[in-house]
Design an enzyme around this catalytic site. Structure first.
Site, short mmCIF file in Angstrom:
data_model
loop_
_atom_site.label_atom_id
_atom_site.label_comp_id
_atom_site.label_asym_id
_atom_site.label_seq_id
_atom_site.Cartn_x
_atom_site.Cartn_y
_atom_site.Cartn_z
N GLU A 158 9.37 12.42 4.08
CA GLU A 158 9.37 13.74 4.72
C GLU A 158 9.94 14.80 3.78
O GLU A 158 9.48 15.93 3.78
CB GLU A 158 10.14 13.71 6.04
CG GLU A 158 9.61 12.71 7.06
CD GLU A 158 8.14 12.93 7.45
OE1 GLU A 158 7.61 14.03 7.21
OE2 GLU A 158 7.52 11.99 7.97
N CYS A 174 -0.54 11.09 0.00
CA CYS A 174 -1.08 10.52 -1.23
C CYS A 174 -2.28 9.64 -0.92
O CYS A 174 -2.23 8.79 -0.04
CB CYS A 174 0.00 9.71 -1.92
SG CYS A 174 -0.58 8.86 -3.38
N CYS A 185 4.18 6.92 -6.37
CA CYS A 185 3.18 6.57 -7.38
C CYS A 185 3.29 7.57 -8.55
O CYS A 185 3.97 8.60 -8.42
CB CYS A 185 1.78 6.56 -6.77
SG CYS A 185 1.09 8.22 -6.60
N CYS A 234 2.52 11.31 -7.52
CA CYS A 234 3.52 12.00 -6.69
C CYS A 234 4.85 12.15 -7.44
O CYS A 234 5.56 13.13 -7.26
CB CYS A 234 3.70 11.26 -5.37
SG CYS A 234 2.17 11.25 -4.42
ZN ZN Z 1 3.63 12.31 6.00
ZN ZN Z 2 1.45 8.97 -4.44
#
Ligand code: ZN
Ligand code: ZN
Length: 195
Positions: free
Chosen positions: A112, A122, A146, A149
């Site tokens: 969040e 993602c 990942c 992100c």
């Molecule tokens: Zn979410």
């Molecule tokens: Zn990701």
């Protein structure tokens, strides 16, 4: 980023709507009204403010419940850990329960807070920012971000990857999150060898 824990707000000091859920017979707070309250209190020098509660939440009369509610733009969020406790689903509490709750709670806060940094769900890899529609899906998603992100968070906060992983290792070690610790150790090795 530095995190400040604010004092707990007692139930009876919270001036927002509530109801008893007809099926669970448990109290629920109006999550949308809590968000408005938070907006009024958001300090100017803070990136975001997140409220957490063990009381269940609902965003309006036509809703059953929500795990939480956050705003991508206004930097406030509210999350309930009520449904992460086995007791909520009439399942037994075991010695593993505290660790399970911690894992779920920390995972959802990372997820969040990612949204509060403007990051959407993602679709690239197995990632903490994958969308999850129910508890089993959430339990299956990893703690870590990942590469895509991670790069987005890096763009927003400019951390040093090794320092970040070292801090995470300390957290995982302290709370006996062995799987996450092993994964993070691998990352530290990779980065160190690449230098
Ligand atoms: Zn979410
Ligand atoms: Zn990701």
């Amino acid at each position: 980023m530095p995190v400040e824990i604010l004092p707990t707000i007692p139930d009876d000091a919270l001036q927002v709507g509530s109801r008893i859920h007809p099926a669970t017979k448990q109290k629920q707070w109006r999550s949308d009204q809590i968000l408005s309250t938070l907006l009024n209190q958001l300090p100017e020098d803070s990136y975001c403010m997140v409220a957490i509660t063990m009381t269940d939440l609902y965003p309006g009369d036509s809703w059953n419940f929500v795990f939480g509610q956050a705003s991508l733009r206004s930097r406030v969020g509210i999350f309930s850990f009520a449904r992460y406790h086995p007791a909520f689903h009439s399942e037994p509490t075991t010695p593993e329960t505290p660790n399970l709750i911690l894992r779920r709670a920390a995972k959802v806060l990372v997820h969040e807070t990612g949204h509060l940094f403007g990051i959407r769900h993602c679709i690239y890899h197995e990632c903490n920012l994958n969308g999850a529609n129910h508890l089993q899906e959430m339990d299956a998603s990893p703690f870590h971000l990942c590469p895509v992100c991670l790069r987005k968070i890096h763009h927003a906060t400019r951390f040093d990857p090794l320092t970040r992983y070292s801090a995470l290792k300390t957290f995982y070690q302290k709370h006996k999150l062995t799987h996450e610790l092993a994964w993070t150790n691998q990352r530290v090795l990779k980065i160190s060898n690449a230098k």
